[in-house]
Design a protein around this motif. Structure first.
Motif, mmCIF file in Angstrom:
data_model
loop_
_atom_site.group_PDB
_atom_site.id
_atom_site.type_symbol
_atom_site.label_atom_id
_atom_site.label_comp_id
_atom_site.label_asym_id
_atom_site.label_seq_id
_atom_site.Cartn_x
_atom_site.Cartn_y
_atom_site.Cartn_z
ATOM 1 N N THR A 162 66.725 -4.027 -26.440
ATOM 2 C CA THR A 162 67.052 -4.149 -25.385
ATOM 3 C C THR A 162 67.193 -2.769 -24.904
ATOM 4 O OG1 THR A 162 68.420 -5.854 -25.584
ATOM 5 C CG2 THR A 162 68.897 -4.566 -23.667
ATOM 6 N N LEU A 163 67.238 -1.696 -25.872
ATOM 7 C CA LEU A 163 67.900 -0.341 -25.434
ATOM 8 C C LEU A 163 65.976 0.087 -25.244
ATOM 9 C CD1 LEU A 163 70.321 1.341 -27.812
ATOM 10 C CD2 LEU A 163 70.362 0.562 -25.231
ATOM 11 N N ASP A 164 65.002 -0.362 -25.954
ATOM 12 C CA ASP A 164 63.788 0.397 -25.987
ATOM 13 C C ASP A 164 63.338 -0.348 -24.919
ATOM 14 O OD1 ASP A 164 61.257 1.476 -26.744
ATOM 15 O OD2 ASP A 164 61.028 -0.413 -27.181
ATOM 16 N N GLN A 165 63.744 -1.311 -24.319
ATOM 17 C CA GLN A 165 62.758 -2.295 -23.238
ATOM 18 C C GLN A 165 63.221 -2.139 -21.904
ATOM 19 O OE1 GLN A 165 62.334 -6.556 -24.227
ATOM 20 N NE2 GLN A 165 60.717 -5.788 -25.355
ATOM 21 N N HIS A 166 64.458 -1.065 -21.845
ATOM 22 C CA HIS A 166 65.037 -1.113 -20.155
ATOM 23 C C HIS A 166 65.656 0.209 -20.369
ATOM 24 C CE1 HIS A 166 65.147 -5.011 -19.494
ATOM 25 N NE2 HIS A 166 65.128 -5.871 -20.652
ATOM 26 N N ALA A 167 64.679 1.440 -21.024
ATOM 27 C CA ALA A 167 65.244 2.591 -20.871
ATOM 28 C C ALA A 167 65.313 3.210 -20.052
ATOM 29 C CB ALA A 167 64.614 3.418 -22.472
ATOM 30 N N ASP A 168 65.203 2.624 -18.125
ATOM 31 C CA ASP A 168 65.406 3.667 -17.587
ATOM 32 C C ASP A 168 66.633 2.963 -16.580
ATOM 33 O OD1 ASP A 168 62.621 4.761 -16.952
ATOM 34 O OD2 ASP A 168 62.196 3.450 -17.402
ATOM 35 N N ALA A 169 66.851 1.649 -17.151
ATOM 36 C CA ALA A 169 67.751 1.004 -16.234
ATOM 37 C C ALA A 169 69.357 1.705 -16.618
ATOM 38 C CB ALA A 169 68.155 -0.487 -16.835
ATOM 39 N N ALA A 170 70.023 2.410 -16.619
ATOM 40 C CA ALA A 170 70.817 3.708 -16.652
ATOM 41 C C ALA A 170 72.702 2.759 -17.314
ATOM 42 C CB ALA A 170 71.481 4.893 -15.894
#
Length: 471
Positions: A162-170
């Protein structure tokens, strides 16, 4: 070496609580607290991740908690199975609110199988609904807070993904990192598993990518710090030092933290987290020097001088200065930068705070160690007087008394000319008082008295001869 911790069953815990209620006429919450303290004092761990003290909460709250969770979990499970995203969203929100009411609610939810249900909701949301995914992460974070054993291998992998795939979503990053923080506190195996899965570059990367988001920077810094903890009593030793090395050497952790601090000059909360993490990462001589080379020392000294009104930030800055002063060259750099004056000023301003006094004495103590010139600057700058005032202000605080004694000893160990000056300030009586009041101060108090030239009775406990040891 840490010993494996003994655990008790729910039945044993229940029996102890009932006895406290029925025989000693305690209230439900008092009875639970007493049972926990009793077992812990005997070396047993009540294992609150598996026990349910909710059973003993006052009746109305207990009944609402039980009924609410049963209904929410049943509805959530059904909605996930039937793929009703809107209903899943509403139930995740209700579940999260319940978890935040009382920690006992989280324990009961875990007992009733909440984790696999949340995991299923998480997988459903991961298919593409970011809003639902955020709610699932928030609910998971609330559930595992205080019970990290719940998170299994599948959950750990999902967190990293999740952290890797959504790195741009603060917002998603912040919630996911909060899950990691809860999963790793007092849980060495989760820490090691997440590090192996590649979580460290994701945490440092989050700080760089979201360098203007106070929430992300605060959470990521906190999570990095927890990776360096050695707080799991179930394992004989952890990888705290290795994790710190990985953060610094392979992920540029020190540079990341120092650059982040520059972006939040007026945010004491974020700066406190960054300074605290910095102090946990400077575990090697070269790391201390790296902080100076990166400009970190200038930031720390400036914060101490300019943010003196924020007590927690002052405490964390002092802790960071104490940590990097482990390097002898850095000791001199701190003194040249005016660090001693700022430390003495901080201790004087926050004399009522035992934490600030303890950290101030500890920082000055390290600066004076094996450094006669630094000792002179500290004494002439009022450091010895400030330490003695701290001893007067906090006679019951063993930490303050111990660090002050160590500071006095270091100030005079290689600079005997200061002994009479410090004695004239009333040091002997205060050190003797600390020695009598706190067993933990015995050795450091005697060393301080000895180096001040005071009479100290030293016992020779062992002469190296065969035979019985003298009492």
């Amino acid at each position: 070496m840490k010993m494996a911790t003994k655990r008790i069953t729910q039945e044993t815990f229940d029996a102890a609580v009932r006895e406290n209620i029925e025989e000693f006429e305690m209230g439900p919450e008092e009875a639970v607290k007493e049972a926990v303290e009793q077992f812990e004092s005997q070396g047993w761990l009540p294992a609150l991740t598996s026990l349910a003290p909710t059973l003993y909460l006052p009746g109305p709250f207990r009944d609402i908690c039980r009924a609410g969770y049963f209904k929410i979990l049943e509805d959530l499970q059904e909605s996930v199975a039937c793929y009703y995203p809107q209903e899943v969203s509403a139930q995740l929100t209700r579940f999260c609110e319940q978890c935040k009411q009382h920690k006992a609610c989280r324990f009961l939810a875990a007992q009733k199988g909440a984790y696999p249900i949340l995991l299923a909701a998480w997988k459903l949301a991961a298919a593409g609904d970011q809003g639902l995914l955020l709610q699932a992460l928030n609910a998971l974070s609330a559930l595992i807070n205080g019970q990290p054993d719940l998170l299994d291998t599948q959950g750990l992998k999902l967190l990293v993904t999740t952290l890797d795939q959504h790195a741009d979503a603060a917002d998603l990053i912040c919630s996911g990192i909060r899950c990691i923080r809860h999963a790793c506190l007092k849980h060495e195996q989760n820490r090691q598993s997440l590090v192996k899965a590649g979580v460290l570059p994701l945490l440092t990367g989050a700080i760089v990518r979201h360098s203007r988001s106070a929430d992300v920077v605060r959470e990521a810094s906190w999570a990095l710090r927890i990776m360096t903890f050695d707080d799991d009593i179930r394992v004989p030793f952890g990888n705290a030092h290795d994790h710190a090395k990985l953060i610094v050497q392979e992920n540029g952790g020190l540079k990341v933290l120092i650059e982040a601090a520059k972006a939040f000059p007026d945010n004491p909360s974020v700066l406190s987290e960054l300074c605290s993490t910095l102090s946990h990462l400077t575990v090697r001589n070269e790391f201390c020097q790296e902080v100076v080379d990166l400009g970190g020392l200038g930031i720390l000294v400036a914060l101490l001088a300019n943010c003196n009104n924020h007590q927690d930030l002052v405490k964390q800055v002092l802790s960071a200065l104490r940590a990097i002063a482990g390097n002898d060259d850095v000791k001199d750099a701190i003194v040249r930068a005016g660090g001693t004056e700022s430390i003495v000023a901080a201790m004087t301003r926050h004399l009522a705070s035992p934490q600030v006094c303890e950290q101030s004495c500890a920082a000055l103590c390290v600066l004076a160690l094996r450094k006669p010139e630094n000792s002179r600057i500290i004494v002439e700058g009022g450091g010895a007087l400030a330490a003695l005032e701290a001893m007067k202000a906090h006679p019951k605080e063993a930490g303050v008394q111990k660090q002050a004694c160590m500071l006095i000893r270091n100030l005079v160990a290689r600079s005997q000319a200061f002994s009479q000056l410090i004695l004239d300030l009333g040091a002997e009586a205060l050190i003797v008082q600390a020695r009598v009041a706190h067993q933990d101060c015995e050795d450091v108090a005697k060393a301080a008295l000895r180096d001040l030239g005071c009479h100290v009775e030293l016992r020779e406990l062992w002469t190296g001869q065969k035979g019985n040891l003298a009492p």
